[in-house]
Design a protein around this motif. Sequence first.
Motif, PDB file in Angstrom:
ATOM      1  N   GLU A 144       0.857  -1.190   0.000  1.00 47.60           N
ATOM      2  CA  GLU A 144       0.000   0.000   0.000  1.00 47.60           C
ATOM      3  C   GLU A 144       0.886   1.231   0.000  1.00 47.60           C
ATOM      4  O   GLU A 144       1.768   1.372   0.856  1.00 47.60           O
ATOM      5  N   ALA A 145       0.690   2.126  -0.961  1.00 50.54           N
ATOM      6  CA  ALA A 145       1.539   3.304  -1.123  1.00 50.54           C
ATOM      7  C   ALA A 145       0.962   4.498  -0.379  1.00 50.54           C
ATOM      8  O   ALA A 145      -0.222   4.804  -0.493  1.00 50.54           O
ATOM      9  N   VAL A 146       1.834   5.165   0.387  1.00 51.62           N
ATOM     10  CA  VAL A 146       1.464   6.395   1.095  1.00 51.62           C
ATOM     11  C   VAL A 146       2.536   7.438   0.786  1.00 51.62           C
ATOM     12  O   VAL A 146       3.727   7.207   1.022  1.00 51.62           O
ATOM     13  N   LEU A 147       2.136   8.576   0.245  1.00 50.79           N
ATOM     14  CA  LEU A 147       3.085   9.631  -0.115  1.00 50.79           C
ATOM     15  C   LEU A 147       3.634  10.290   1.149  1.00 50.79           C
ATOM     16  O   LEU A 147       2.881  10.698   2.034  1.00 50.79           O
ATOM     17  N   LEU A 148       4.979  10.417   1.220  1.00 49.35           N
ATOM     18  CA  LEU A 148       5.631  11.100   2.333  1.00 49.35           C
ATOM     19  C   LEU A 148       6.026  12.526   1.974  1.00 49.35           C
ATOM     20  O   LEU A 148       6.046  13.400   2.833  1.00 49.35           O
ATOM     21  N   GLY A 149       6.366  12.760   0.707  1.00 50.59           N
ATOM     22  CA  GLY A 149       6.769  14.103   0.306  1.00 50.59           C
ATOM     23  C   GLY A 149       7.463  14.083  -1.046  1.00 50.59           C
ATOM     24  O   GLY A 149       7.755  13.023  -1.604  1.00 50.59           O
ATOM     25  N   ARG A 150       7.729  15.274  -1.567  1.00 48.04           N
ATOM     26  CA  ARG A 150       8.424  15.413  -2.850  1.00 48.04           C
ATOM     27  C   ARG A 150       9.565  16.407  -2.678  1.00 48.04           C
ATOM     28  O   ARG A 150       9.488  17.341  -1.861  1.00 48.04           O
ATOM     29  N   GLU A 151      10.611  16.231  -3.460  1.00 47.27           N
ATOM     30  CA  GLU A 151      11.794  17.077  -3.357  1.00 47.27           C
ATOM     31  C   GLU A 151      12.482  17.108  -4.707  1.00 47.27           C
ATOM     32  O   GLU A 151      12.263  16.238  -5.563  1.00 47.27           O
ATOM     33  N   THR A 152      13.321  18.118  -4.924  1.00 48.62           N
ATOM     34  CA  THR A 152      14.085  18.220  -6.164  1.00 48.62           C
ATOM     35  C   THR A 152      15.587  18.144  -5.912  1.00 48.62           C
ATOM     36  O   THR A 152      16.365  18.231  -6.852  1.00 48.62           O
ATOM     37  N   ASN A 153      15.994  17.986  -4.654  1.00 45.36           N
ATOM     38  CA  ASN A 153      17.412  17.884  -4.301  1.00 45.36           C
ATOM     39  C   ASN A 153      17.577  16.771  -3.294  1.00 45.36           C
ATOM     40  O   ASN A 153      17.026  16.826  -2.194  1.00 45.36           O
ATOM     41  N   VAL A 154      18.335  15.735  -3.670  1.00 44.95           N
ATOM     42  CA  VAL A 154      18.478  14.575  -2.792  1.00 44.95           C
ATOM     43  C   VAL A 154      19.174  14.937  -1.491  1.00 44.95           C
ATOM     44  O   VAL A 154      18.957  14.319  -0.450  1.00 44.95           O
ATOM     45  N   GLY A 155      20.026  15.979  -1.509  1.00 45.70           N
ATOM     46  CA  GLY A 155      20.718  16.386  -0.302  1.00 45.70           C
ATOM     47  C   GLY A 155      19.792  16.994   0.742  1.00 45.70           C
ATOM     48  O   GLY A 155      20.113  17.018   1.928  1.00 45.70           O
ATOM     49  N   GLN A 156      18.634  17.498   0.317  1.00 47.43           N
ATOM     50  CA  GLN A 156      17.681  18.107   1.239  1.00 47.43           C
ATOM     51  C   GLN A 156      16.549  17.161   1.619  1.00 47.43           C
ATOM     52  O   GLN A 156      15.732  17.485   2.471  1.00 47.43           O
ATOM     53  N   ALA A 157      16.504  15.996   1.001  1.00 42.58           N
ATOM     54  CA  ALA A 157      15.380  15.087   1.227  1.00 42.58           C
ATOM     55  C   ALA A 157      15.487  14.328   2.542  1.00 42.58           C
ATOM     56  O   ALA A 157      14.476  13.916   3.115  1.00 42.58           O
ATOM     57  N   GLU A 158      16.722  14.099   3.062  1.00 42.39           N
ATOM     58  CA  GLU A 158      16.933  13.356   4.301  1.00 42.39           C
ATOM     59  C   GLU A 158      16.200  12.009   4.252  1.00 42.39           C
ATOM     60  O   GLU A 158      15.352  11.701   5.080  1.00 42.39           O
ATOM     61  N   ILE A 159      16.548  11.214   3.255  1.00 42.08           N
ATOM     62  CA  ILE A 159      15.835   9.964   3.010  1.00 42.08           C
ATOM     63  C   ILE A 159      16.221   8.893   4.014  1.00 42.08           C
ATOM     64  O   ILE A 159      15.373   8.307   4.681  1.00 42.08           O
ATOM     65  N   MET A 160      17.535   8.613   4.137  1.00 44.61           N
ATOM     66  CA  MET A 160      17.996   7.594   5.079  1.00 44.61           C
ATOM     67  C   MET A 160      19.481   7.796   5.338  1.00 44.61           C
ATOM     68  O   MET A 160      20.128   8.635   4.698  1.00 44.61           O
ATOM     69  N   ALA A 161      20.027   7.047   6.295  1.00 50.49           N
ATOM     70  CA  ALA A 161      21.438   7.163   6.641  1.00 50.49           C
ATOM     71  C   ALA A 161      22.318   6.749   5.465  1.00 50.49           C
ATOM     72  O   ALA A 161      21.959   5.874   4.677  1.00 50.49           O
ATOM     73  N   GLY A 162      23.471   7.387   5.333  1.00 52.19           N
ATOM     74  CA  GLY A 162      24.356   7.129   4.212  1.00 52.19           C
ATOM     75  C   GLY A 162      24.836   5.700   4.137  1.00 52.19           C
ATOM     76  O   GLY A 162      25.041   5.166   3.047  1.00 52.19           O
ATOM     77  N   GLU A 163      25.026   5.051   5.303  1.00 51.83           N
ATOM     78  CA  GLU A 163      25.541   3.682   5.285  1.00 51.83           C
ATOM     79  C   GLU A 163      24.451   2.634   5.117  1.00 51.83           C
ATOM     80  O   GLU A 163      24.740   1.429   5.070  1.00 51.83           O
ATOM     81  N   ALA A 164      23.202   3.046   5.023  1.00 51.08           N
ATOM     82  CA  ALA A 164      22.104   2.091   4.857  1.00 51.08           C
ATOM     83  C   ALA A 164      22.217   1.385   3.510  1.00 51.08           C
ATOM     84  O   ALA A 164      22.537   1.999   2.496  1.00 51.08           O
ATOM     85  N   GLU A 165      21.947   0.078   3.501  1.00 49.15           N
ATOM     86  CA  GLU A 165      21.977  -0.695   2.259  1.00 49.15           C
ATOM     87  C   GLU A 165      20.662  -0.519   1.512  1.00 49.15           C
ATOM     88  O   GLU A 165      19.586  -0.540   2.119  1.00 49.15           O
ATOM     89  N   VAL A 166      20.765  -0.333   0.214  1.00 53.49           N
ATOM     90  CA  VAL A 166      19.577  -0.117  -0.610  1.00 53.49           C
ATOM     91  C   VAL A 166      19.629  -1.028  -1.833  1.00 53.49           C
ATOM     92  O   VAL A 166      20.692  -1.514  -2.238  1.00 53.49           O
ATOM     93  N   VAL A 167      18.462  -1.262  -2.402  1.00 49.77           N
ATOM     94  CA  VAL A 167      18.329  -1.979  -3.670  1.00 49.77           C
ATOM     95  C   VAL A 167      17.764  -0.989  -4.684  1.00 49.77           C
ATOM     96  O   VAL A 167      16.675  -0.437  -4.476  1.00 49.77           O
ATOM     97  N   VAL A 168      18.505  -0.748  -5.752  1.00 49.82           N
ATOM     98  CA  VAL A 168      18.111   0.246  -6.761  1.00 49.82           C
ATOM     99  C   VAL A 168      17.596  -0.485  -7.994  1.00 49.82           C
ATOM    100  O   VAL A 168      18.300  -1.310  -8.585  1.00 49.82           O
TER     101      VAL A 168
END
Length: 290
Positions: A144-168
């Motif tokens: 189920e999708a829930v919108l958290l927000g929108r941004e145009t700069n990844v540096g200002q989005a504060e998505i997750m910690a830099g060392e977090a593992e992700v699947v792209v």
Amino acid sequence: MQDVQPYAFGRPGNQPAAVLGGMEKLGDRLAKRLRAIIEPYSGGRPLVSARPLDNTMFMMWDACVPSFVSLSLYRLHPIKGPVTLRVDADLVTQLVDRFYGGHSSRGAGDRREFTPTETRLAVRIAETVVAALVDCWSELAPVEAVLLGRETNVGQAEIMAGEAEVVVQAFEIDLGDKHHTTIEIVYPKDGLAALDIAGTDKSAAQDTRPADPVWQAGLANRLDDVRFPARTVLARPNLKIAELVALKPGDIIPIHIARHLPLLIGERVFAHGSIGEQDGCAAFMIEKLA
């Protein structure tokens, strides 16, 4: 002689292998849906191809993202953590030009915001892509999708910690002008373990054999002598293609060295610290274990 299976030490025992395998097939289905989503705006038949899944750290993905993009942050329950949808700014601009007519003379590297028309189209594309994504996921596990927000700069989005593992999960978009753009979906890797994939037997993955203390003691002694390469990343400057091609001997690339740097063992962050000097040699002082 018994069969030997490789095991990745240092990783959780419940790695979402079934999820990652299903996501590869999901990518092919979603690529077809993306083509149908983009085609009405492109004035032609775009080519959309799914790239192989990329397992990396968020800081590595972050360093490769342009400074100006369309980012939409969602929560895809029951996946734990934010899921990020990235749409290249150039793709949004090209689709606006093709749909409404005209030609934008500004590249994404020279811009810091979308026009109102581009903003509406970027939001419409993001909402349609996420709806298609939820529909494709239904074959693996309901989300189920829930919108958290929108941004145009990844540096200002504060998505997750830099060392977090992700699947792209990335898709290459070709509108027929030999200028390829990208749509990416970034998942928190640990969050995928919360999914209950239909048809998988969780008990089958559990090892019910009794422990062998002699083997365990021998393994522990061997592991004490295992060596791992340690490294840190001082800086990650971003260069445009034009700047990279124009580089010549004597050019200076300005960099900023952060106060707290990661100590990497393989591709995992082991600690954080700072660069200094000891006995006339460069040294890394550990300030916090990850």
